[in-house]
Every structure is written in structure tokens, then in C-alpha cells.
Design an enzyme around this catalytic site. Sequence first.
Site, PDB file in Angstrom:
ATOM      1  N   HIS A  19       2.193  -0.406  -7.942  1.00 18.66           N
ATOM      2  CA  HIS A  19       2.241  -0.457  -6.483  1.00 18.66           C
ATOM      3  C   HIS A  19       3.114  -1.610  -5.984  1.00 18.66           C
ATOM      4  O   HIS A  19       2.657  -2.729  -5.793  1.00 18.66           O
ATOM      5  CB  HIS A  19       0.805  -0.621  -5.958  1.00 18.66           C
ATOM      6  CG  HIS A  19       0.643  -0.195  -4.535  1.00 18.66           C
ATOM      7  ND1 HIS A  19      -0.428   0.536  -4.091  1.00 18.66           N
ATOM      8  CD2 HIS A  19       1.419  -0.397  -3.452  1.00 18.66           C
ATOM      9  CE1 HIS A  19      -0.307   0.767  -2.792  1.00 18.66           C
ATOM     10  NE2 HIS A  19       0.807   0.203  -2.384  1.00 18.66           N
ATOM     11  N   HIS A  49       6.476  -2.581  -3.237  1.00 19.06           N
ATOM     12  CA  HIS A  49       7.394  -2.175  -2.165  1.00 19.06           C
ATOM     13  C   HIS A  49       8.724  -2.891  -2.376  1.00 19.06           C
ATOM     14  O   HIS A  49       8.809  -4.097  -2.181  1.00 19.06           O
ATOM     15  CB  HIS A  49       6.804  -2.524  -0.791  1.00 19.06           C
ATOM     16  CG  HIS A  49       5.558  -1.745  -0.486  1.00 19.06           C
ATOM     17  ND1 HIS A  49       5.584  -0.485   0.065  1.00 19.06           N
ATOM     18  CD2 HIS A  49       4.244  -2.040  -0.688  1.00 19.06           C
ATOM     19  CE1 HIS A  49       4.332  -0.035   0.206  1.00 19.06           C
ATOM     20  NE2 HIS A  49       3.499  -0.957  -0.244  1.00 19.06           N
ATOM     21  N   LEU A  50       9.728  -2.121  -2.806  1.00 21.25           N
ATOM     22  CA  LEU A  50      11.050  -2.724  -3.019  1.00 21.25           C
ATOM     23  C   LEU A  50      11.889  -2.686  -1.749  1.00 21.25           C
ATOM     24  O   LEU A  50      12.928  -3.322  -1.669  1.00 21.25           O
ATOM     25  CB  LEU A  50      11.783  -2.002  -4.158  1.00 21.25           C
ATOM     26  CG  LEU A  50      11.248  -2.262  -5.569  1.00 21.25           C
ATOM     27  CD1 LEU A  50      12.058  -1.475  -6.590  1.00 21.25           C
ATOM     28  CD2 LEU A  50      11.271  -3.750  -5.909  1.00 21.25           C
ATOM     29  N   ARG A  51      11.441  -1.911  -0.751  1.00 23.38           N
ATOM     30  CA  ARG A  51      12.025  -1.886   0.597  1.00 23.38           C
ATOM     31  C   ARG A  51      13.412  -1.258   0.685  1.00 23.38           C
ATOM     32  O   ARG A  51      13.949  -1.112   1.773  1.00 23.38           O
ATOM     33  CB  ARG A  51      12.112  -3.311   1.196  1.00 23.38           C
ATOM     34  CG  ARG A  51      10.794  -4.067   1.253  1.00 23.38           C
ATOM     35  CD  ARG A  51       9.785  -3.380   2.148  1.00 23.38           C
ATOM     36  NE  ARG A  51       8.607  -4.229   2.365  1.00 23.38           N
ATOM     37  CZ  ARG A  51       7.418  -3.756   2.708  1.00 23.38           C
ATOM     38  NH1 ARG A  51       7.227  -2.456   2.852  1.00 23.38           N
ATOM     39  NH2 ARG A  51       6.401  -4.563   2.911  1.00 23.38           N
ATOM     40  N   HIS A  74      -3.497   6.011   0.052  1.00 23.45           N
ATOM     41  CA  HIS A  74      -3.746   4.866   0.945  1.00 23.45           C
ATOM     42  C   HIS A  74      -4.915   5.316   1.816  1.00 23.45           C
ATOM     43  O   HIS A  74      -4.736   6.093   2.745  1.00 23.45           O
ATOM     44  CB  HIS A  74      -2.491   4.595   1.777  1.00 23.45           C
ATOM     45  CG  HIS A  74      -2.639   3.519   2.796  1.00 23.45           C
ATOM     46  ND1 HIS A  74      -2.038   2.288   2.687  1.00 23.45           N
ATOM     47  CD2 HIS A  74      -3.333   3.467   3.962  1.00 23.45           C
ATOM     48  CE1 HIS A  74      -2.345   1.539   3.730  1.00 23.45           C
ATOM     49  NE2 HIS A  74      -3.126   2.236   4.523  1.00 23.45           N
ATOM     50  N   HIS A  90      -5.157   0.466  -3.965  1.00 22.00           N
ATOM     51  CA  HIS A  90      -5.785  -0.754  -3.426  1.00 22.00           C
ATOM     52  C   HIS A  90      -7.209  -0.597  -2.881  1.00 22.00           C
ATOM     53  O   HIS A  90      -7.456  -0.713  -1.695  1.00 22.00           O
ATOM     54  CB  HIS A  90      -4.894  -1.434  -2.380  1.00 22.00           C
ATOM     55  CG  HIS A  90      -4.235  -0.514  -1.391  1.00 22.00           C
ATOM     56  ND1 HIS A  90      -4.890   0.452  -0.681  1.00 22.00           N
ATOM     57  CD2 HIS A  90      -2.931  -0.448  -1.006  1.00 22.00           C
ATOM     58  CE1 HIS A  90      -4.032   1.080   0.106  1.00 22.00           C
ATOM     59  NE2 HIS A  90      -2.841   0.552  -0.081  1.00 22.00           N
ATOM     60  N   ASP A 102       0.516  -4.388  -4.962  1.00 22.30           N
ATOM     61  CA  ASP A 102       0.868  -4.035  -3.577  1.00 22.30           C
ATOM     62  C   ASP A 102       1.816  -5.090  -2.990  1.00 22.30           C
ATOM     63  O   ASP A 102       1.680  -5.511  -1.842  1.00 22.30           O
ATOM     64  CB  ASP A 102      -0.382  -3.893  -2.697  1.00 22.30           C
ATOM     65  CG  ASP A 102      -0.063  -3.180  -1.373  1.00 22.30           C
ATOM     66  OD1 ASP A 102       1.077  -2.696  -1.215  1.00 22.30           O
ATOM     67  OD2 ASP A 102      -0.961  -3.111  -0.508  1.00 22.30           O
ATOM     68  N   GLY A 154       0.610  -7.228   4.898  1.00 25.76           N
ATOM     69  CA  GLY A 154       0.927  -7.344   3.484  1.00 25.76           C
ATOM     70  C   GLY A 154       1.435  -8.703   3.066  1.00 25.76           C
ATOM     71  O   GLY A 154       1.883  -9.504   3.887  1.00 25.76           O
TER      72      GLY A 154
END
Lengths: 308, 198, 431
Positions: free
Chosen positions: C61, C63-65, C180, C233, C308, C327
Site C-alpha cells: 500500500h 501512493h507514488l502519486r 478502503h 489499513h 499507506d 495521510g
Amino acid sequence: MAELKSKDVLGLEHMSADEIQLILDTADSMREIIDRPIKQVPTLRGRNVLSLFYESSTRTKISFDLACRYLSAGAVSVAKSGSSLDKGESLRDTVRNVEVMGPELVIMRHPSGGAPHYLAQNVTSSVINAGDGYHEHPTQGLLDMMSVRRRTGTLEGLKVTIVGDLFHSRVARSDIWGFQKMGSEVVVSAPSTLIPPDIEEMGCRVEPRVEDALKDADVVCVLRLQLERQKQSFFPSVREYHALYGINARRLGLARPGALLMHPGPMNRGVEITTDIADGPQSIILDQVPNGVAVRMALLYLLLGGGE
Amino acid sequence: MNSEEKANLRQKAQIMDADAISRALVRISHEIVEKNSGTEGIILVGIHRRGVPLAERLARQIERIEGTEVPCGNLDITLYRDDLTLRHDRPLVQGTYVPIDITSRTVILVDDVLFTGRTIRAAMDALMDFGRPGAIQVVALVDRGHRELPIRADFVGKNVPTSRQEVVEVAVREIDGFEEVVIMERIGGEASNGGVEE
Amino acid sequence: MQKILIKGGHVIDLGNGRDTKADLLVEGNRIAAIGDQLTVEGAEVVDAEGCTVSPGFVDLHVHLREPGFEYKEDIFTGTRAAARGGFTSIVCMPNTEPVIDDETGVRFVRDKAGQHGAVRVYPAGAVTKGQKGEEIAEIGLMHEAGAKMFSDDGLPVVSARVMSTALTYSKMFGVPISTHEEDPTLAGDGAVNFGRISTLMGLPGMPEEAETVMIARDLELCRRVGGHLHIGHVSTARSVALIAGAKEDGVNVTCEVTPHHLTLTEDLVRESDYDTNTKMKPPLRTESDRRALVTALREGIIDAVATDHAPHSFDDKDREYIFADNGIVGLETAFALLHDRLVLPGDLPLHRLIEALTAAPARILGVDAGTLREGALADIAILRTDQEWAVNPGDFASKGRNTPLVGWSLTGKVETVLVDGKIVMRGGELL
């Protein structure tokens, strides 16, 4: 001890009884100025106060403006609508601008709990919280205490009952902290959907039935019902709210004889409070307004009155 | 004056004891009646803190002499001070009480010590916010000189020559539990607040 | 062929029954041998004396965006942050701009990661087109393009029917649907856990049942239609209880927990005086929730730890609490935080932490990773469990500096990392 501990007034939770006492004593002296024919003293001449209102407000804003005027401080108010506050300027940039403009004190109302704390952490000016989200509204709490104390002489040992939308009320939170610090017992009552979780942790007692809460109360504080909450299904109808929790003469009669009746305004007459008692002999609702100016004058004086 | 500054003071001389204070107030009472041809239209206003009991005593004394009651009020001048931003502490704001409309009346301001004149200046500003007095007169139990403004006392208990570094302290029964006027001198060091009246 | 010999470390790889001091030989991109006192001609020696040698971590999990939010993070910086944290394989979430909901998006991330990535990247494809929750996305084609997991993370799949369809459809490919869990009608505009702290701080609260009712629904759907439900999560004690019950009944469910939900509570919102780095979804919960999560992780009810990792720019966080983005970053602090706060006090055995960071997530993802078996890909993390360091976001490889751990002193550090047989970090320094 003629001092407040902090440069800011962000809430009553972290204020000591001594500090509250000092503010209320000073406010009593300020109240005398409001009753004079010429309502102005030169105390804060040359001092500058900036008001940032990110939420609409009429009486709090006017009250602060008058407090500034009565103490001869220069006051500039910015309301959200039509200003840069409404044009997506970040609070950080507003803070930077405030720093450069250099007012000695900033008054802030904001829809987010903690926004005045953010401001206070980032500017050297004093900050007064004029209401943040549903966190605190310390000047309202102080003026409520002042209004009661001027009638009863003391807050020690009083039973203060707060009725209404506790969930969304910053007034309730400041009253709960403040009155308890000054030795009052606080009882709260509301429909179960409008009681925030774990509110007992603040030290107050919850009485779900309004009749039980009102019994033997010395002070009854009625909160404004925000009518738009009905659409969010916190209560089924204004009619039912009024029937179950509206304060009327019969319910006020459950309190001590001569108990004081307060409302922070603006009132929804016939909803949370009936007209006969709002305008009746037990009501100190109209005292609350000049006392509000006096409390704000006291804070301006205590935060700005001294030198560096 | 904070306690730290007080600790650096030493008594130099007593200039009035209880009897002397009492005699001075009796004399001033007579002078007030004489100057104003009686008590018609006068109001006594004591300046916080020690001017307040002094004004009350004068009012009682005048009543004894003339048999008429003289209105008596009190005034807190904190909010009118011109030195607020120079001070480190924030003086406690006391109440102000003026029992009647002062317009066209003779207001007699009562203070314990007359020094730079700034307190009386502030008091006169404050009075103007209550109305338009016919005249303002000033009573000082002690006049120690060193005026910074064109102000003089109409009635003085005792003129005391002092140096600027000295401090005149008045004690009255109602506040301090005893009565005297003393001159204090500083132990080393210069006055840190010259020109600021306590 | 290039050879690297990792000497003198304590090798933990419980999946292969190993928890002993041993040397490990890497040849090319594979683990060639594990044994006592190996000596190999011409091998580059990595001294692991006093260190723990673990399979490279696998994060389900992240987030590489990229694409779309490169100002928060991109594939280059995000994968370097992963390497610094000991992670050699990561799943990146598809809530980018545009949403990764077709094979082109999956290929874009895979190609970019292949060129610039410091670690292996497995893009998660969106469950529904545009993450709108209305029509299921092209799961089959994305799977062919390399997506190993599907998720609408950041948003719940609100419609039970759509979720049911997605689980049913995903069975054809044997891929997990990562969720989620947040009922929007209960969560509202909540910024913190609904309870004591929301009351005291005057902030809108998000109740635990916003998470649990959605988990209960998805467990029932999975029980009925099958598929592999992976619950993202998990944050409450009740969530754990529901999942434990479903597992007992044989429902094909797995789940993950973040380092912050295992170590921090809602009290931090108050102690930090509205620090927006305490704002996340799901919110930090109570101490009893936290304890339940630790117990569940220890007992294997919670399968895996996933960070996350949610990088944001300074401006996105430097705002009023209710307006700040949700986050925090996690890749570069995950191991240290969990080792310091859970392993050292004795709440979680080190081998279980390592399993939850390696073999367990690899199994969920269905990839050959998280193992030190001979012949496996040489993805390795060498850890110093005795080294204390202070968290300084200025040192992060991530663009995100959003962490509430600033200045925290943590014991446990990632020392050296190998990905595909190549050293990408040595002595705590990225190469």
C-alpha cells in the site's frame, strides 16, 4: 497577579481560575465605561487590532469592534465574503501578510477547530479566538460567566444547566470549561443525537431528560438550534424539538425560583426558547450583549495594555 | 512598583505621622469650604487607590463643619495613563464611581502625592468624559515637586522637597492598616522609572 | 557473473525455517547459497556482522502519486524512499490523475518504474472506472499488463452490488481486491476519530462503524461470491474481530495494518495541538484499538504490515486541520517505528514483524518475493536492530515530509538493501 499567562486567548480549557477571575474583574470595571455618556477611553490609542472572520458573524464582530472603539484601538475587520479570505488564499499566506502588517492583536473566527491555534503558533501578535469550528468560543464563555456573576456575586456552588445542540456548539464547550473552573456544577441536556461522545470527560453531567437537567438549576443556558441540522437528520422536526427540549415557562419553573436565563443569540423564538420567558424577568439575555463588549475590552486591555 | 524594586529601597525619613495627616486633612477641609464659599456645587473625587479614603475623610470632615453632605466619588485613571506602554506590568483596573452628574459642578480631585502631574492630567481627561465640570481643583496630601506638566495643587497637606531618585510613600489606615508618610531612598542604582507616578 | 557475499549476519526467514547466523551468497539476481562460513572467490563481501538479514520488505500500500501529482511524489523519489526503508517490492495505488484504470496506465507505471525505479513496482489497477464506483474497470486487461492487485483506495466502493461484481469477476484472475473501508454516510466530513478527541478538540469525527459496517458487508459478499478480499489499513478492534470470525469460517480474506495505527493513537492530535500530520484516513483510533491491532498482528489475524505511504506537499498539509490532506509518509520510518515501539518492548517478536513485512504480503500479492530460499530473487534488507537515530524529514528520499514523527528517536535502522541482486543502498546511503 495582573497578568494572563499566554499571549493568546484560544480557549478556556487551559485557562486558570485566577486568570478568569482577573478577566471578569477587569470586565466589571470596563462595564462602567459602556454605561457612560462618552463611551471612550484613550487607553489603547495607537494600537492596532485586525479581525479575520472566516465565518459570518454579526454580534461577535460588532462586539469586538465596539470594544476596540471604546478603548481607542484602531480596528480593521476583514470578513470572508469578497476578500482574499474568499479567494482561496491559504491561511499560511494570510498569516504571512498579518505578520508584515504588524497588528498587535488578531481576532479570528474560523470554521476549523484549531485554526486560531495555527495562527497563534505562527505570529508574534496576540490572538483571540472568536470561535473555531465547534471547539471553543472563549469570549462567549467569559461573558456568560460575567453576566451570571454580576447577578449572583459568585459562581461558586451554582448549578448551571446547558440545553441544546451540544454537538455543534463551541459556546457549550467554553461554558462547560469556564463555569466548572469557577466552582459551578454543569449539567447538560440535549436530544441523544446532539450529545457529543464522551462529553462527561469534560467534567459535566449528562441528563438526557431536560426536566431532570433543569431541576434546581441556578442558571439555564439555552443554546441556539441551527435549523439546518434538521436536514442532516439530527432531529425530526422543529416542532418535535420544541416539544421535547424547548425551554418554556413550565420547564423554567423546574429550576430554582429566580433562576437566570441566558441565550448566546441569535434566538429562534418559539423553537429553543419561548418569547414569554426570553423577555421575562428571569432573562439576562440583554445583559449578555454589553457584558460581551466589556469582556472583550478587558481582554484587549490585558493583552495590549502593558509595554514590551 | 514591583516587589523587586521595593526591595532596593530604604527609609530615609518619616515626614508625617498619623496626627500630622489628620491635622492636615482638617485644615484642608476648612480651606475647601472657605475657597468655595461653602459646599454648594462641590463634589470630591478620590483617585485610586489612596486618594479614595482621603477624599472620604475630607467629605466627612466637611460635613462636620458645614452640616451638609458632600457627594464623594472615586476615579481609576489606569485607562487614561500616558505611560501604559512604558510599563512592564498591567495595572489592575479598579472601578470608577461618580455619583452625580458633574456638569457645571466644582470637582475636587484628591490624590495622596503630587509629583509629575501626569496622574492629575489623566484624571482630568477622565473627568471630561463624565461631563463638563464648572471647575476642577486639586488636593494633594504631599506635594513633592518635579512637575512635568503645568499643573498645581489648590490644597496641599505638606510640601516636601525631594530628589527625583527618592520615593514618597503614603500609608493610610483603610488600605495599609497604619498611617504615615515616609521618604524612601534607593540603595545604589538609578531610578528605573523616573517620571512615572505610582 | 557478479557475486555478493553477505557475511556474518543473523538470517531471519521463517518461511524457510531459518532464524540463525549464516552467510548468504548472491549470484547475478538470485540467491545462490546460504550456509555457514561461506567463502567464495571473487565475491564482493558485505559485512553483516551484528546485523539482521531479512528478505526485502514488500509493501502492499504505497501512493507514488505519478502520474498527476508529481509535486507530492513520483516514481523515482517514491521508489528511492522505499529502498531507504528496506522495501524491495511495492504496490502503488491507482488514485492518480488520471486514475490507473486501464492497461495503458498500468504499463505507464511499470515502464517508468522499470527505467527509474529503485525497487520493484506493482501497480494496483482501479476496481471501477475512474474510481467512480459505478462500472468495474478492465481488470482482465490490466492483469495481463501486470497489475497484481485491484483497489479504489482513497475511496470506498460504495455500492454493494458493484463490490459483489468486482469480487466475482476477479476470481477469474485470482487477484485480490484491496479495499478502503469507509461508509461515506457515516464518515461524513470526519477529520479525526469520533469520540473523546473529536469532542474535546471540536473537530468533526469519523466513527469506527464507518469502517466496520463496510468490512462486515464486504466479508459477507466475499463469503457468498468468493474472490480474494484484502482489507486495507484496518484500524479498529471491531474490524479485527469481524475479520477473525470470517477467517475462522474460511472466508478468503486477508488484511493489512499500517505502522501508525499500530503505534499512535488519537491522543496525538491533542498532544500535538492540531498538527495536521496526525490527520489520516482511517483516523488514528484509541489505545484499546491500537492494542487490539498489535495483538491481531502478533497472532496472524492481521496478515501484513503496509505503510499507506501518503506523501503530500508542505502546502497540502500546512493548512487548517479540517482542510488539510489526509495521510502521512511511512516508507522510511516503518521498520524503525515498529521495531522501536513494538519489538523492543516485547509486544511483537522480530521474526513476526519481518514475516508481516515480507512473506505475508508477498503471498497476498502472489509474487515470488519475501523469501531467502536458494534460487529466489535476491531482494534483501540488512537491518541494524541496535542503531538509534532521530527522524529528520530533511533526510527523506521521499518528496513528502509529512510525518508526525519529527525528532523522534527510534532504534532500528535499515542498513543495506539489494534489489534483484544489486546493492541499491549501503551503510544507510542510497547509491
